[in-house]
Write an enzyme that holds these catalytic residues in place. Structure first.
Site, PDB file in Angstrom:
ATOM      1  N   CYS A 111     -86.270 -22.467  21.879  1.00  0.00           N
ATOM      2  CA  CYS A 111     -86.599 -21.081  22.218  1.00  0.00           C
ATOM      3  C   CYS A 111     -86.659 -20.212  20.967  1.00  0.00           C
ATOM      4  O   CYS A 111     -87.561 -19.386  20.814  1.00  0.00           O
ATOM      5  CB  CYS A 111     -85.573 -20.532  23.202  1.00  0.00           C
ATOM      6  SG  CYS A 111     -85.851 -18.812  23.678  1.00  0.00           S
ATOM      7  N   CYS A 160     -78.932 -20.607  28.643  1.00  0.00           N
ATOM      8  CA  CYS A 160     -79.042 -19.396  29.467  1.00  0.00           C
ATOM      9  C   CYS A 160     -79.587 -19.674  30.861  1.00  0.00           C
ATOM     10  O   CYS A 160     -79.053 -19.169  31.854  1.00  0.00           O
ATOM     11  CB  CYS A 160     -79.893 -18.347  28.753  1.00  0.00           C
ATOM     12  SG  CYS A 160     -81.640 -18.808  28.530  1.00  0.00           S
TER      13      CYS A 160
END
EC number: 2.8.1.13
Length: 348
Positions: free
Chosen positions: A93, A190
């Site tokens: 990410c 996350c």
């Protein structure tokens, strides 16, 4: 004198919130940006980021990147596990979503810099920028930023790099942000939100996906010992789930093509070297050629680093460790340091 404008990635947590305060105290005009990656606008962290921005008179922008995140990070997560590898979605990410979009937003809103709440620092040596460990050894997050490029690092500022976590928490309390100071810290990936990755894979993929099919558990002599219930549910070094068919052994290799788990003794996973084909390394050879370097094979504080030497062989980078390293797993990041600065890294 006109204030320097800085774009701050705001997650709604304590670290990015206190970064906003510190940057304002340093005289920056702060513009906030929150990435909408896997939730919607009703998520508590999104609401918290917007609330803090309002209180600090910060213009706040929401960047909806859910489609990009799904097609890039989550798909990578799926692909790695279904190919018998162990992914690190946070590093993926950072490289493909987070910093790319923050840079684009900084240009759009005419910001001079970008900032995040990472506990890292940066350093410039001989015209090149490097990510450097944060001052707090218990919170250092440099491992996760090894693959950032020069353009990104040159624009980045890290307000928390010279602070310890407890100092940041104390600042939040002194400023009256007790709800932020006492907020439970988010840990792990996350989008898993604390869910076991195995359950998440089951939700994402069809139950009849080939990777979930039962396959053989075999030993180093290719003797079939029993069956497993889907190879993505196992990782290198794992014993849980195979005790019934391979007592005293652990997973030493995953053969995704043949849907097999190869098991052996724990000692089988000791290695004195590793070769990285997908890597980057500083061209300042004085930092690594014929020098001892420090290598981290995982981002966890509980996993120690190792000393070794590195060399370039054709299109690959080889690391020879000073001592045996246990359970280097295909797919994980190997990060190389000279003292406190990251000089390279790659994927095992």
């Amino acid at each position: 004198m006109e204030k320097k404008r800085i774009l701050l990635g705001m997650s709604g947590g304590m670290d990015s919130s206190m970064s906003a305060v510190l940057l304002q105290q340093q005289g920056y005009e702060v513009i906030g940006a929150t990435l909408l990656t896997h939730t919607d606008e009703t998520d508590s962290n999104i609401i918290a980021a917007h609330k803090l921005a309002n209180e600090r008179h910060i213009k706040h922008h929401l960047i909806d990147c859910r489609t990009q995140f799904k097609n890039t990070v989550i798909q990578y997560f799926i692909d790695e596990y279904t190919n018998g590898r162990t992914p690190n979605p946070c590093i993926k990410c950072n490289e493909t979503i987070k910093w790319k979009l923050l840079l684009e937003a900084a240009e759009k809103y005419q910001c001079d810099y970008i900032a995040t709440g990472h506990y890292v620092r940066k350093e410039q040596l001989n015209g090149r920028y490097y990510i450097k460990k944060g001052i707090d050894p218990n919170k250092d997050q440099s491992y996760f930023l090894w693959n950032l490029n020069q353009t990104t690092i040159s624009k980045a500022l890290f307000p928390l790099g010279e602070l310890h976590k407890q100092e940041v928490r104390q600042l939040a309390r002194e400023l009256g942000y007790t709800d932020i100071a006492d907020k439970k810290e988010s840990m792990g990936v996350c989008f898993l939100s604390g869910t076991d990755y195995r359950e998440y894979l089951k939700e994402l993929l069809n139950p009849n996906h080939p990777a979930f099919s039962s396959g053989n558990v075999v030993d180093e002599h290719n003797t079939i010992l029993g069956k497993h219930d889907g190879f993505p549910f196992y990782t290198i070094g794992q014993r849980r789930g195979i005790e019934g068919v391979a007592k005293g052994k652990c997973v030493v290799r995953i053969d995704a093509k043949n849907q097999e788990l190869i098991v052996g003794t724990r000692e089988t996973l000791n290695t004195s070297s590793v070769t990285l084909s997908n890597y980057q390394l500083t061209d300042n050879t004085s930092l690594w050629k014929d020098q001892k370097v420090f290598i981290r094979i995982r981002g966890l504080d509980s996993v120690p680093g190792y000393w070794g030497t590195i060399s370039i062989n054709s299109q690959s980078l080889s690391i020879d460790f000073d001592e045996d390293v246990w359970a280097i797993t295909p797919g994980q990041s190997i990060v190389i340091y000279d003292k406190d600065i990251i000089i390279g890294g790659g994927i095992s």
